[in-house]
Every structure is written in C-alpha cells, then in structure tokens.
Design an enzyme around this catalytic site. Sequence first.
Site, PDB file in Angstrom:
ATOM      1  N   GLU A 194      10.748   1.399   9.746  1.00  0.00           N
ATOM      2  CA  GLU A 194      11.638   2.536   9.429  1.00  0.00           C
ATOM      3  C   GLU A 194      10.848   3.799   9.735  1.00  0.00           C
ATOM      4  OE1 GLU A 194      14.718   2.154   8.553  1.00  0.00           O
ATOM      5  OE2 GLU A 194      14.654  -0.002   8.184  1.00  0.00           O
ATOM      6  N   CYS A 218      13.536  11.735   5.531  1.00  0.00           N
ATOM      7  CA  CYS A 218      13.753  11.287   6.916  1.00  0.00           C
ATOM      8  C   CYS A 218      15.202  11.507   7.332  1.00  0.00           C
ATOM      9  CB  CYS A 218      13.372   9.821   7.051  1.00  0.00           C
ATOM     10  SG  CYS A 218      14.234   8.783   5.862  1.00  0.00           S
ATOM     11  N   LYS A 268       0.846  -1.197   0.000  1.00  0.00           N
ATOM     12  CA  LYS A 268       0.000   0.000   0.000  1.00  0.00           C
ATOM     13  C   LYS A 268       0.877   1.241   0.000  1.00  0.00           C
ATOM     14  CE  LYS A 268      -2.064   2.463   3.132  1.00  0.00           C
ATOM     15  NZ  LYS A 268      -1.941   3.766   2.451  1.00  0.00           N
ATOM     16  N   GLY A 322       7.295   4.956   7.792  1.00  0.00           N
ATOM     17  CA  GLY A 322       6.354   6.039   8.061  1.00  0.00           C
ATOM     18  C   GLY A 322       6.652   6.668   9.406  1.00  0.00           C
ATOM     19  N   GLU A 375       9.783  15.778  15.631  1.00  0.00           N
ATOM     20  CA  GLU A 375      10.018  15.785  14.182  1.00  0.00           C
ATOM     21  C   GLU A 375       9.065  16.772  13.506  1.00  0.00           C
ATOM     22  OE1 GLU A 375       8.757  12.419  11.731  1.00  0.00           O
ATOM     23  OE2 GLU A 375      10.715  12.427  10.771  1.00  0.00           O
ATOM     24  N   THR A 377       2.610   5.877  13.997  1.00  0.00           N
ATOM     25  CA  THR A 377       1.992   4.801  13.203  1.00  0.00           C
ATOM     26  C   THR A 377       2.751   3.493  13.456  1.00  0.00           C
ATOM     27  OG1 THR A 377       1.660   6.480  11.497  1.00  0.00           O
ATOM     28  CG2 THR A 377       1.098   4.230  10.914  1.00  0.00           C
TER      29      THR A 377
END
Length: 481
Positions: free
Chosen positions: A248, A282, A173, A226, A384, A230
């Site tokens: 990750e 990231c 996805k 992500g 973040e 999550t």
Amino acid sequence: MQKIKNYINGELVEPISKSYLDNVNPSTGEVYSQIPDSDKEDVEIAVQSAKAAFKSWSETSITDRAKVMNRIADLIDKNHEKLAMAESVDNGKPLKLAKKVDIPRAAANMRFYATGIEHFASESHQPNTEYINYTTRTPIGVAGCISPWNLPLYLFTWKIAPAIAAGNTVVAKPSEITPMTAFLFSELCIEAGLPAGVLNIVHGLGAKAGQAIIEHKDVPVISFTGGTSTGKSIAATAAPMFKKLSLELGGKNPNVIFADCDFDKAVKTSVTSSFANQGQICLCGSRIMVERSIYEKFVSAFVKEVKNLKVADPLTDEAKVGAVVSEPHMNKVMSYIELAKKEGGEVLIGGSRINVDGRCENGYFIAPTVITNLSHDCRTNQEEIFGPVVTIMPFDTEEEVIEFANSTAYGLAATIWTENLKRAHRVAHNIKSGIIWVNCWLVRDLRTPFGGMKQSGVGREGGWEALRFFTEPKNICIALK
Ligand code: NAD
C-alpha cells in the site's frame, strides 16, 4: 526518559545491542523517549518466537482467537485518552483528531477482523455428480507487517488484525518516527492474554530492522504500507524469494470539481480532504481540478475557508492543523513549496513555516498552503508531497480532466463532485484509481477493498481481501463415484 521496549515472545525486552534511537516530539522539537535500534538478531528471535507460536495459534479455534482480539479492542477503548495523547505527542496531529479517528479506528480494526473471521468461508465447486471440489483457506505462517508514521496505530492494527484473525503469527515493525502507540499496544496485548509469540513487535529503522524482516526466509508473507520507493525496494528483495506481498504505497490524488456540484459542500469537504492530519493522509486530495466556469469562485471560497484553519499546539482544542511529523519531512514539504514557485506557481495562502508560541516554539509547523497557476504535468503536480500543500487548476472538458487526473504514476484515490449522475459514473469509471469518492471523502466501510493501482500499490486490504491475502487457498478434488 521513557525507553520503549520490543515485544517478543510475550515479553517486553530491550534490544540485544542495547542501542537506542531518539524519539522526537514534532510539536516541540524535543527528544522525549528512546526507541530500540533493533537489528537482525532481534528480528531473528522475534521470527523464532512467531514460528514457535504458529502451530498452537493456527489450531486455536476462531472463536477463541476472536475472544482475545475483542479483549484487546476493549482495552484500546478503555485506554482511549492515553493512546490518543500518545499519538498526538508522537505524531504532531491534533489530539482531537487522534481521539476521534485514530484510536477508535484501531479498536474497530481489531473488532472488525475478530468478528470477520467467524463469518469467513471458503468455496466448494461441483461440476457434475462425479466430482466435488472444496477449497480450504489455511493460515500461511509468520507474517511481516510494516507500517508508516501518518496514522500510526490505525494502520499498524489494520495489518495485524486480519493476520492474526486468520491464524498467522506476526512480526511487526511500526515506523521509527511514531513508535509510541505500538509500544502501548504491546502492553495491552499482554494484559488481554494474547498468547506469547502470536504478535512480536520489533522497533527500529526500516533499512535495518525492517529489511531484516523482509529478508527473513521464514517470513513468507509481507504486508507493507509506506512510500513507493520503499515498496519498490521491498518488492525487489521479496519477489525472488516468492513471498506473498501486499503493498500500500503513495498517492497524488485528484479532486475533480464540476460546475454543477453542491458548491458549499464541495468547498468545505475539499478543505478537509486537503489538510486533514496536516495533509499527511495517503487519501488526501492534493490536486484540485475545477471546471473553468466556477474556477475563480471556487478558489476564493476555498482560500477564505483555509484562513479559518487554526495552526496551533496540537494538544489544544483550537488546533485544526498540528505539526508535521519530523524536521526532515518539514524540510521536504518546504522544498516542494520552493519548487512550485520555481515552476511558476502562485502561492495564494500559506507557503511558510509557522511559529507557534510557548512550548511549541521549536515545533515543525507549516501553514496550509494553496498554490495555483501550475500545469498538470509539472513536478509539483506529479510527485507526492504528503503535507499541507494543495494545488488548484482549471479544466474545460470532462475528457481533459480525466487526462489530468490519470497523468501521474499513482492511482490510489480520487474524489468527484457533480450532481450529474451519469457523469459521476462515467468519470468514476475512467479514473484509474483503487478508491473513488463521489460527493464525499474518506467515508470508510471496512468491508470494501482498499488499495491503489499503478505505483500506488499491489493488492488490496480490507474485508475479505485481507483474509484472503493472509490465507493460502488449497483446492481438494474428490471423486464421488
Ligand atoms: P516509508 O516507506 O519511509 O516507511 C514505511 C515503513 O517502512 C516504516 O516503518 C519504515 O521504517 C519501513 N522501512 C523503510 N525502509 C524499509 C526497508 N528497506 N525494508 C523494510 N521496511 C522499511 O514511508 P513513511 O514515510 O513512513 O510513510 C509515508 C508514505 O506512506 C507516503 O508515501 C504515503 O503515501 C504512504 N502511505 C500509504 C498508505 C496506503 O494505504 N496506500 C497509507 C499511509 C501512508
């Protein structure tokens, strides 16, 4: 208006519910396509199709798997312009960047694991003349691969390539915010002759389609990239089901500049590492720490360089910085700039939205923003932001900057600038992050382990790490006498 379709069992299909979500072009704010709002039922069919394809794909020779993967890579190259344009429109990133980085890397991912699988080997251990052990590494089954919006096709293929090279079948996805290149990729997989069911792509929301993949009892291995929150929720679902997990996640990367650095290179590269892809990588360095003796000089050279970063329509050649990915994300980034001000931060440049005239007048553009005068432990320097915002702070000693660097919950990447070899090694050793660059940034060798420590993730991708992740080791011990 273009309707994206799911890719299930080798075919492009509508979601069962026939419901669609709007897909917005962030440079214009306009809805320009529709994405399947897939649910459990679509995921169920995708998993069943992947399950059915598993036996034959896992028994397909590695050479034949590699052949079809290389054909997909060639088709990505052939469609380079079209894919780059789609990525730029969907994500807001400069077209030039998509052409130079995103799309070539997607092709490289497929080629890297197509060739990698032909060199992958397992071990044998012989303790004496009476016994020998050999270890087999077999594909696991249906892998769930879920990716974010910042490097859409780049990260999507980074998961799919090792999974299918190793003989797994996949239900994947992409982010619902940037689904277009995953859709175009499914068309290329059909054209390349990837057998039906080997890869299934289900579009839709994370909490619905994504969650259905994570929860599915027939998906024993999950690779997710992500946000950290999550990742936490995925781990909470998957851990009691004993699924194999690679996570990750987010970062808050330090960029440490010592006074003995190659000054011009440190300034130029730090501007890139702060604002490339609108700061939405990231690995971007979002906290710059500068040794006090060169602090003022660095700050003024850095701000001067940032003034040259042209924020513009991402499809134009002049655009160095494009749109951030969505309106909610823009609002989140802007709220952090407000927070930084409340925390006593001084905005040296940027700090506001930018109006790009013409077709982009309603787009989500934020000026590259540089903030000083904040402590290392305030929220702005701990959480973040994932946008074109960077802070700069001074430090006095090596011990102090290591403490600053390690003070967040994250540990993804760090950059160190010094010409002192011993110090480079010492500081690299003491910073708790999975990736360290010394006097460079974002130099990627796909064989190296990639991933983070602490709340930046669990496990590593890249090279053999990913092929080990997507295979199950089994040791077989044989008595020789
Ligand atoms: P996100 O966590 O919101 O979404 C990522 C993906 O997960 C999307 O496809 C989303 O639909 C899906 N998802 C959301 N909820 C889900 C659920 N409950 N179950 C299953 N799937 C679900 O992240 P994002 O906003 O798309 O991406 C930005 C984040 O990704 C940042 O935190 C960034 O640091 C991180 N990131 C990390 C890396 C890395 O390699 N460590 C690389 C790129 C981005």
